[in-house]
Scaffold this active site. Structure first.
Site, PDB file in Angstrom:
ATOM      1  N   THR A 177     159.754 -15.606  46.228  1.00 45.96           N
ATOM      2  CA  THR A 177     160.653 -14.580  46.751  1.00 45.96           C
ATOM      3  C   THR A 177     161.913 -15.178  47.353  1.00 45.96           C
ATOM      4  O   THR A 177     161.836 -16.218  47.988  1.00 45.96           O
ATOM      5  CB  THR A 177     159.897 -13.844  47.868  1.00 45.96           C
ATOM      6  N   ARG A 223     150.236  -3.362  42.351  1.00 42.52           N
ATOM      7  CA  ARG A 223     150.139  -4.222  43.532  1.00 42.52           C
ATOM      8  C   ARG A 223     151.537  -4.392  44.174  1.00 42.52           C
ATOM      9  O   ARG A 223     152.521  -4.636  43.504  1.00 42.52           O
ATOM     10  CB  ARG A 223     149.602  -5.598  43.128  1.00 42.52           C
ATOM     11  N   VAL A 224     151.566  -4.243  45.488  1.00 40.46           N
ATOM     12  CA  VAL A 224     152.809  -4.460  46.234  1.00 40.46           C
ATOM     13  C   VAL A 224     152.518  -5.515  47.289  1.00 40.46           C
ATOM     14  O   VAL A 224     151.507  -5.439  47.994  1.00 40.46           O
ATOM     15  CB  VAL A 224     153.290  -3.144  46.881  1.00 40.46           C
ATOM     16  N   GLY A 279     151.662 -12.499  49.802  1.00 40.60           N
ATOM     17  CA  GLY A 279     152.090 -11.364  50.617  1.00 40.60           C
ATOM     18  C   GLY A 279     150.977 -10.676  51.381  1.00 40.60           C
ATOM     19  O   GLY A 279     151.200 -10.142  52.475  1.00 40.60           O
ATOM     20  N   THR A 336     157.819 -15.649  52.527  1.00 38.13           N
ATOM     21  CA  THR A 336     157.518 -15.863  51.114  1.00 38.13           C
ATOM     22  C   THR A 336     156.092 -16.394  51.009  1.00 38.13           C
ATOM     23  O   THR A 336     155.547 -16.918  51.980  1.00 38.13           O
ATOM     24  CB  THR A 336     158.526 -16.860  50.485  1.00 38.13           C
ATOM     25  N   GLY A 337     155.510 -16.253  49.836  1.00 36.98           N
ATOM     26  CA  GLY A 337     154.137 -16.714  49.667  1.00 36.98           C
ATOM     27  C   GLY A 337     153.195 -15.559  49.424  1.00 36.98           C
ATOM     28  O   GLY A 337     153.628 -14.478  49.005  1.00 36.98           O
TER      29      GLY A 337
HETATM   30  N1  ASP Z   1     155.660 -12.740  48.867  1.00 38.72           N
HETATM   31  C1  ASP Z   1     155.680 -12.342  47.493  1.00 38.72           C
HETATM   32  C2  ASP Z   1     154.576 -11.357  47.227  1.00 38.72           C
HETATM   33  O1  ASP Z   1     153.485 -11.503  47.774  1.00 38.72           O
HETATM   34  C3  ASP Z   1     155.578 -13.429  46.506  1.00 38.72           C
HETATM   35  C4  ASP Z   1     156.054 -14.780  46.901  1.00 38.72           C
HETATM   36  O2  ASP Z   1     156.897 -14.951  47.759  1.00 38.72           O
HETATM   37  O3  ASP Z   1     155.556 -15.740  46.314  1.00 38.72           O
HETATM   38  O4  ASP Z   1     154.774 -10.482  46.431  1.00 38.72           O
END
Ligand code: ASP
Length: 339
Positions: free
Chosen positions: A195, A223-224, A249, A246-247
């Site tokens: 993200t 999925r959100v 979620g 980020t990561g």
């Molecule tokens: N945070 C984002 C999500 O879970 C994805 C990401 O940042 O890797 O959709």
């Protein structure tokens, strides 16, 4: 090196601050004494190009809100970036569904989630904020609103994404791991992540933020993640600062991560310590899960001080102000420190 005493001390400080904040009147806002304004920061290496675009607005004395929207549109439009916007990888049904949110200095916010067929979700999120009485539109409703606002409906699944999806279907295994979860699906791409979350303070000292993503590659349809959720993927309080994440979620949502980081800064934590405490909460609640996943937070306070912290090493963030236009800083992390 990971320092357990330091960690315990920090936990104790948090506990006492939490106790104080229960009874004390609201803490005074952090006084702006910033010298490095305007400034823009954002997640990952693709944040460098995004910041440069945002800087064009900031250096002219423009509004942080305009800067963050323009900035994150760069990775949204990048055909080599399969984790944000137009060329994002699809869900397990082959549908590209995008999530984004934006928040301004007045506490206004807008968001779209699981939106299909529109390449710039951040601009739709901004219009949700400005043109509707709502905060969030999802799915078909978000696409319908975007079309009504003049956005072009287009097919977002690129040939490259289609090929990657077909390859994934052979095993159809969805297991988000560490930072490499997307890397394995995009050989040759220089992007390993995820993200883009961007935070900017303009010359007037006003803060805005934006966050946009295609979410986890090959996720369940519908999925959100955290990215379009105000308080989870992004939060801004113009008196205090802003944070983004980020990561994975799901873990950020469970801990209302970005809101937590901003509230910790309100209590006096530095941006880095606030991010670290938010990471610590995720680890404390689910230590076994945390070993296998990545979550990173990025924050800036009203003074223009910034910091970041992640569960795993490998997180980076980009900084741009008058002195430095393309700085990329490795984020500190729990597991790297522990080694
Ligand atoms: N945070 C984002 C999500 O879970 C994805 C990401 O940042 O890797 O959709």
């Amino acid at each position: 090196m990971y320092d357990r005493r330091k960690f315990l001390k920090l936990t104790a400080v948090t506990a006492s601050l939490t106790a104080i904040s229960k009874y004390a009147p609201a803490m005074p806002a952090i006084k702006a004494a910033a010298k490095n304004l305007p400034i823009v920061i954002s997640t990952w290496d693709f944040g460098v190009a995004a910041n440069k675009e945002a800087w064009k607005t900031l250096e002219k004395g423009g509004r942080a809100l305009d800067a963050v929207e323009a900035g994150v549109k760069i990775p949204e439009a990048d055909m080599n970036n399969h984790t944000v916007g137009r060329a994002g990888y699809p869900d397990r049904d082959g549908k590209v569904t995008l999530d984004a949110c934006i928040m301004d200095e007045f506490g206004n916010c807008g968001s779209v989630a699981a939106m299909e067929n529109i390449a710039h979700p951040i601009s739709v999120a901004r219009l949700v904020m400005e043109k509707t009485p709502h905060v969030m539109l999802v799915g078909d409703g978000a696409t319908q609103f975007a079309v009504e606002q003049g956005f072009k409906k287009e097919k977002l699944l690129t040939p490259e994404s289609y090929t990657a999806w077909q390859k994934w279907l052979k095993t159809a295994k969805y297991s988000p791991v560490l930072n490499i979860e997307n890397k394995q699906h995009r050989p040759g791409s220089k992007y390993n992540h995820d993200t883009i979350g961007m935070l900017a303070i303009d010359a007037k000292g006003n803060i805005s933020g934006a966050c946009t993503t295609s979410g986890m590659a090959f996720k369940l349809h519908g999925r959100v993640g955290d990215s379009p959720i105000i308080g989870a993927g992004l939060y801004v309080d113009n008196e205090v600062g802003g944070a983004t994440s980020t990561g994975v979620g799901e873990e950020v949502i469970r801990n209302v991560g970005s809101f937590l980081v901003v509230e910790l800064m309100r209590q006096g934590y530095s941006p880095e310590d606030a991010c670290k405490e938010a990471v610590n909460r995720i680890i404390k609640k689910k230590p076994e899960t945390a070993k296998e996943i990545q979550v990173g937070f990025l924050a800036i306070n009203k003074k223009g001080e910034y910091g970041a912290y992640a569960i795993q090493e490998g997180f980076s963030f980009a900084v741009c102000d008058e002195k430095q236009q393309d700085l990329l800083i490795p984020g500190k992390s729990f597991y790297k420190e522990k080694k």
